[in-house]
Design a protein around this motif. Structure first.
Motif, PDB file in Angstrom:
ATOM      1  N   THR A 425       0.835  -1.199   0.000  1.00 24.68           N
ATOM      2  CA  THR A 425       0.000   0.000   0.000  1.00 24.68           C
ATOM      3  C   THR A 425       0.871   1.252   0.000  1.00 24.68           C
ATOM      4  N   HIS A 426       0.470   2.239  -0.779  1.00 20.82           N
ATOM      5  CA  HIS A 426       1.184   3.516  -0.839  1.00 20.82           C
ATOM      6  C   HIS A 426       0.130   4.617  -0.808  1.00 20.82           C
ATOM      7  N   ASP A 427      -0.276   5.020   0.392  1.00 19.28           N
ATOM      8  CA  ASP A 427      -1.378   5.953   0.534  1.00 19.28           C
ATOM      9  C   ASP A 427      -1.072   6.940   1.657  1.00 19.28           C
ATOM     10  N   PRO A 428      -0.966   8.250   1.355  1.00 16.42           N
ATOM     11  CA  PRO A 428      -0.599   9.253   2.369  1.00 16.42           C
ATOM     12  C   PRO A 428      -1.554   9.287   3.549  1.00 16.42           C
ATOM     13  N   LYS A 429      -2.861   9.153   3.312  1.00 15.02           N
ATOM     14  CA  LYS A 429      -3.806   9.200   4.428  1.00 15.02           C
ATOM     15  C   LYS A 429      -3.620   8.001   5.345  1.00 15.02           C
ATOM     16  N   ALA A 430      -3.390   6.829   4.778  1.00 19.01           N
ATOM     17  CA  ALA A 430      -3.128   5.650   5.607  1.00 19.01           C
ATOM     18  C   ALA A 430      -1.876   5.860   6.449  1.00 19.01           C
TER      19      ALA A 430
END
Length: 499
Positions: A425-430
């Protein structure tokens, strides 16, 4: 001599055999062999079942039997300091199996070694997103500082195995620890033997030695215990759990899931990831190849974990909806016909072959091009942890994740953060939610974890959680042992007695 003969005659008259020293030597049959005997890899379940708390101990321990939470092991007590750091007071009179004395220098070296970038230990994945430093105060006192401040650091340290300060920063084949057992034989492909040692600081266990054998077929493992060829099979299939006197089910902290890589087409498209989830009829597995009592998963942590979100509903089986999403993605140029490997680990859990084959067929029926591949543990690990292979093409990885510690911090960073060791996963919010929750306390911590779980499952379809499993163990009639939620990841020989 007369007393011994009289006791033997009495036992025979009662239908019992006299107990000999050899009766306290046991044989344990496991599902998969060990590729390593390295203490800093003991968080991996196949290694932890042999090493953890048997050879190498930790400062603290999470009590899965008595429900007391974090309890002392090599540390006798600890307290949080005014600056948010933690001070640990070490047990006196402890020696390693090589005869050396345990002290604070060993704790610091063990921690620094496990965290070093010169060795590929498993431990750092649980400390992701934070900086932790160990400082020796005196021989029996160690301080840990963390940035950001870690309110559950004593729980995190239950994963750091202690080795002597002389241990080099490279993988070892002969682990030295403070535990009640030492490694006396490792014949790869055949057996591992642990033998009870003199000089252990705690109460001497009843088991004098344990020989570990390895058989991938769960029916074979069950049959070995029934025939007296083994004394304990920690993992058997529910279909083989037919004897109420010897077979026990237990709440399992393992979650079966499929990791997705968000950087590789076509899985980098949200519609494709959602279609993958919709194409799997997970309920069809329960009561067939998976045991009754298996739960559908919406997160990689079991429902007993703080912050688990009961409002997240499992994705409904909808193959037609999955086909529609694929057609929509295809119309936008997404290469949905690209072959995708589904990689699983041989012997990972009793029904892994049947589950893998059924999922391949379900995804194929929904329009995916799936190639199923089974790998042994060492090769599977090359796809599981960074650095991921760069020439493998699109692949999905089926695996099991164990979290029996009661807090999502042992899962979220290394499974979902952009820098996580096993994250696709590559997600700023996560990333932001993981960092905030890891540093929070109390209700705010649980709230943030809950928000993260909903976001991962519903909003970005980070991966495909499948099942929270039920475990089954066959225990020889001579043993006094009951499995717990931790049995699949550690098997303390000191918790085994004799009838």
């Amino acid at each position: 001599m007369k007393t011994t003969l009289a006791l033997g005659a009495l036992m025979l008259a009662a239908g019992l055999a006299p107990v000999h020293a050899a009766d306290t030597d046991i044989r344990i049959v496991l599902s998969e062999e060990l590729d390593l005997m390295e203490p800093c890899m003991a968080t991996r379940s196949n290694i932890g079942r042999v090493i953890l708390q048997n050879i190498n101990e930790t400062l603290t321990e999470y009590d899965t039997r008595g429900g007391q939470g974090v309890i002392p092991r090599l540390a006798t007590s600890w307290e949080q300091k005014d600056d948010g750091g933690w001070r640990f007071h070490l047990r006196d009179g402890v020696t390693f199996s090589d005869g050396s004395t345990f002290d604070a220098a060993d704790v610091k070296h063990s921690f620094d070694r496990a965290m070093s970038d010169q060795i590929s230990c498993e431990t750092p994945r649980y400390f992701g997103g934070m900086t932790v430093e160990a400082t020796v105060v005196d021989d029996k006192t160690v301080d840990f500082s963390a940035d950001p401040v870690q309110p559950i650091l004593p729980l995190l340290l239950s994963l750091v195995t202690i080795v002597p300060s002389e241990t080099p920063i490279e993988f070892t084949r002969q682990p030295v620890g403070t535990g009640p057992y030492e490694l006396t034989d490792w014949s790869p492909g055949q057996q591992i033997v642990l033998t009870r040692r003199d000089g252990y600081w705690g109460e001497q266990p009843k088991v004098t030695s344990a020989t570990y054998l390895f058989r991938t077929d769960p029916s074979v493992r069950a049959a070995m215990v029934a025939a007296g060829e083994a004394d304990l099979a920690p993992s058997i299939a529910d279909l083989d759990a037919t004897n109420e006197a010897t077979d026990f089910s237990y709440l399992n902290s393992e979650t079966v899931y499929i990791r997705l890589d968000h950087t590789v087409a076509p899985v980098n498209d949200l519609r494709v990831r959602k279609a993958l989830k919709m194409a799997i009829d997970r309920e069809a597995f329960i009561g067939t190849v998976m045991a009754d009592g298996t739960l559908l998963a919406t997160a990689l942590v079991p429902p007993t974990t703080a912050g688990w979100n009961p409002d997240v509903e499992p994705t409904a089986y909808d193959p037609e909806g999955a086909k529609a999403l694929l057609e929509e993605a295809r119309a936008d140029g997404v290469p949905v016909d690209t072959p995708i490997k589904l990689i699983a680990r041989t012997g990972n859990f009793p029904a892994v072959t049947e589950v893998g084959e059924a999922i391949q067929q379900m995804l194929t029926d929904a329009g995916f091009n799936i190639e199923l591949q089974f790998l042994e543990v060492a090769e599977h690990e090359q796809y599981y942890s960074r650095p991921f292979p760069t020439s493998a093409g699109p692949y999905m990885l089926m695996a099991m994740h164990d979290n029996d510690k009661g807090d999502p911090v042992f899962t979220m960073f290394f499974k979902y953060d952009s820098e996580g060791r096993q994250s696709g996963t590559h997600d700023p919010k996560a990333d932001e939610l993981i960092a905030a929750a890891s540093a929070a306390t109390g209700e705010e911590r649980a709230k943030l974890w809950s928000e993260l779980m909903a976001y991962l499952y519903t909003d970005i379809a980070a991966d495909i959680p499948l099942f929270h499993t039920v475990g089954f163990t066959r225990v020889g009639e001579n043993l006094d042992f009951k499995p717990t939620i931790a049995t699949n990841s550690q098997l303390q020989l000191s918790q085994i007695g004799f009838k």
